[in-house]
Design a protein around this motif. Sequence first.
Motif, PDB file in Angstrom:
ATOM      1  N   GLN A  83      41.720  22.015  34.635  1.00  0.00           N
ATOM      2  CA  GLN A  83      40.385  21.453  34.467  1.00  0.00           C
ATOM      3  C   GLN A  83      39.282  22.427  34.887  1.00  0.00           C
ATOM      4  OE1 GLN A  83      39.954  17.608  36.184  1.00  0.00           O
ATOM      5  NE2 GLN A  83      37.811  17.461  35.712  1.00  0.00           N
ATOM      6  N   GLU A  84      39.503  23.196  35.897  1.00  0.00           N
ATOM      7  CA  GLU A  84      38.487  24.114  36.403  1.00  0.00           C
ATOM      8  C   GLU A  84      39.019  25.540  36.338  1.00  0.00           C
ATOM      9  OE1 GLU A  84      35.422  23.212  37.442  1.00  0.00           O
ATOM     10  OE2 GLU A  84      35.855  21.112  37.046  1.00  0.00           O
ATOM     11  N   GLY A  85      38.123  26.502  36.273  1.00  0.00           N
ATOM     12  CA  GLY A  85      38.528  27.893  36.323  1.00  0.00           C
ATOM     13  C   GLY A  85      38.223  28.626  35.037  1.00  0.00           C
ATOM     14  N   SER A  86      38.448  29.907  35.091  1.00  0.00           N
ATOM     15  CA  SER A  86      38.167  30.776  33.949  1.00  0.00           C
ATOM     16  C   SER A  86      39.453  31.080  33.190  1.00  0.00           C
ATOM     17  CB  SER A  86      37.560  32.086  34.453  1.00  0.00           C
ATOM     18  OG  SER A  86      38.547  32.817  35.183  1.00  0.00           O
ATOM     19  N   VAL A  87      39.311  31.760  32.072  1.00  0.00           N
ATOM     20  CA  VAL A  87      40.488  32.179  31.315  1.00  0.00           C
ATOM     21  C   VAL A  87      41.309  33.167  32.140  1.00  0.00           C
ATOM     22  CG1 VAL A  87      39.376  34.065  30.043  1.00  0.00           C
ATOM     23  CG2 VAL A  87      41.319  32.885  29.033  1.00  0.00           C
ATOM     24  N   VAL A  88      40.655  33.954  32.967  1.00  0.00           N
ATOM     25  CA  VAL A  88      41.379  34.885  33.856  1.00  0.00           C
ATOM     26  C   VAL A  88      42.221  34.092  34.856  1.00  0.00           C
ATOM     27  CG1 VAL A  88      41.100  36.677  35.618  1.00  0.00           C
ATOM     28  CG2 VAL A  88      39.702  36.734  33.554  1.00  0.00           C
TER      29      VAL A  88
END
Length: 93
Positions: free
Chosen positions: A8-13
């Motif tokens: 749900q949260e965070g970047s593609v990295v």
Amino acid sequence: DEFALLLQEGSVVDAEHVAARVLQAVRARPMTLATGVEEVVGLSIGVAAAAPVPELRDHKAFGDRLIAAADAALYRAKSQGRNQVSVAEAVVR
């Protein structure tokens, strides 16, 4: 078999790091087959990121595009030698 993990949260990295940890964890634990033989299991993982826009109305189509992007990245990982993580080329909007 194929399965999906949704973060749900965070970047593609961040997602790529999670995928790499899953790959390492699976490869680190050989599986014992019914014959008693131990085998190292390999994985090919496709990662896709989404950035829905506020005016998004067709959530099913958006989900379909996200799955298609992850699937394309998965097949790219398989075609490049397997046992690796591949990231979709564009963020799904």
